[in-house]
Design an enzyme around this catalytic site. Structure first.
Site, short mmCIF file in Angstrom:
data_model
loop_
_atom_site.label_atom_id
_atom_site.label_comp_id
_atom_site.label_asym_id
_atom_site.label_seq_id
_atom_site.Cartn_x
_atom_site.Cartn_y
_atom_site.Cartn_z
N ASP A 143 -12.79 35.20 77.68
CA ASP A 143 -12.20 34.54 76.53
C ASP A 143 -12.38 33.04 76.64
O ASP A 143 -12.35 32.47 77.72
CB ASP A 143 -10.71 34.92 76.39
CG ASP A 143 -9.82 34.20 77.38
OD1 ASP A 143 -10.16 34.16 78.58
OD2 ASP A 143 -8.77 33.69 76.96
N SER A 144 -12.64 32.40 75.48
CA SER A 144 -12.80 30.96 75.41
C SER A 144 -13.96 30.49 76.31
O SER A 144 -15.08 30.96 76.15
CB SER A 144 -11.48 30.27 75.76
OG SER A 144 -11.53 28.89 75.54
N ALA A 145 -13.67 29.60 77.27
CA ALA A 145 -14.72 29.20 78.20
C ALA A 145 -15.31 30.42 78.91
O ALA A 145 -16.52 30.51 79.12
CB ALA A 145 -14.16 28.22 79.23
#
Length: 312
Positions: free
Chosen positions: A151-153
């Site tokens: 998730d995200s990075a």
């Protein structure tokens, strides 16, 4: 645009619903704040799985979640979010426990090195090293197919690892990308960076600062993979993907653009834009019905991709 009311109430409860501070927090303050919120919203007691073990793979800290399901099972290598600056094995423990339980899969959560102490490409190198070891030792893990998730990075790292495996001719069954960071280019013109610049926990200013700290003395790396998977020359032959983003997220449009790039390259993709959800929503599934429904949908589709994939 309207934020999911349960998430809005949660941000108010923990005092993170106001405007950004006048002075940017230090890295230590960023890490402490992220850890506080992540652990505060984590399921208590923790979700039950077969076993949880801390270990090291290729010198990198990992946490291995094993399901109660008997082998063979899929194996998912997971990369946590946090802007390449914050986050750790604890902040995403609840996410990994649910993934292990709902998928019936072994989940290997990777504690990759963080910037600014270890700038690009240290974290990416750690993720590739762990995934490569797991790929070469699958009988020690689930013994079935191999996938990546984040998730995200961590979603950006998962996408980058999938590209690296594709380029090396190494198979992956699937990839799960939640609100991934996939375009660090200074020419990034995705509308959500402006539309959702403030007011939804993660700000565009924070995104830009995280990218600056992550790339360190290699700002030009922003225009190419692995830093920016969206800017790869080709997306053909990548693993099938589930990509989900929140409507109220500065990273929304680059995640959607990445889904579109894969679709254009004939890669099977489940693409979702969830109304009212913000960046980091995977961690809020016990606090918001809308989040729980989104996570359930993404994991169900990911499971279907894993179950339909041929054994490696």
């Amino acid at each position: 645009m309207a934020m999911d009311p349960e998430i809005a109430a949660l941000l108010t409860q923990y005092g993170v619903d106001g405007p950004p501070p006048d002075t940017a927090p230090t890295v230590e303050e960023m890490r402490a704040g992220n850890r506080m919120l992540s652990l505060a919203v984590a399921p208590n007691p923790p979700r039950s799985v077969g076993s949880v073990t801390d270990d090291r793979i290729a010198g990198v800290p990992v946490r291995i979640y094993r399901p109660e399901t008997p082998a063979p099972t899929p194996t998912v290598v997971f990369f946590h979010g946090g802007g390449y600056i914050v986050g750790d094995l604890d902040t995403h423990d609840g996410v990994c426990r649910r993934m292990c339980r709902d998928l019936g899969a072994v989940v290997v959560s990777v504690g990759y090195r963080l910037a600014p102490e270890f700038p690009f490409p240290a974290g990416f190198d750690d993720c590739v090293a762990v995934t490569s070891h797991v790929a070469e030792s699958l009988p020690q893990y689930g013994g079935g197919v191999l996938a990546v998730a984040g998730d995200s990075a961590g979603g950006g790292l998962a996408a980058a690892v999938a590209l690296a495996f594709r380029d090396e001719g190494r198979p992956l069954a699937a990839q799960l990308l939640a609100y991934p960071c996939v375009d660090m280019s200074s020419k990034n013109t995705h509308p959500s960076r402006t539309e959702n610049a403030t007011g939804y926990l993660l700000t565009t200013a924070e995104v830009e600062n995280d990218i600056r700290l992550y790339l360190g003395e290699q700002p030009a790396a922003a225009d190419f993979p692995p830093a920016s998977p969206l800017l790869a020359t080709s997306h053909e032959g990548l693993a099938p993907a589930v990509i989900g983003v929140g409507e109220c997220d500065p990273l929304r449009d680059e995640g959607l653009a990445y889904a579109d790039a894969l679709i254009a390259a004939a890669v099977p993709v489940h693409k979702h834009r969830y109304p009212g959800l913000i960046h980091g929503f995977l961690n809020f599934d016990t606090k918001s019905k809308a989040v729980d429904e989104a996570v359930t949908q993404m994991l169900t589709e990911f499971s279907e991709l894993l179950r339909s994939a041929a054994p490696l």
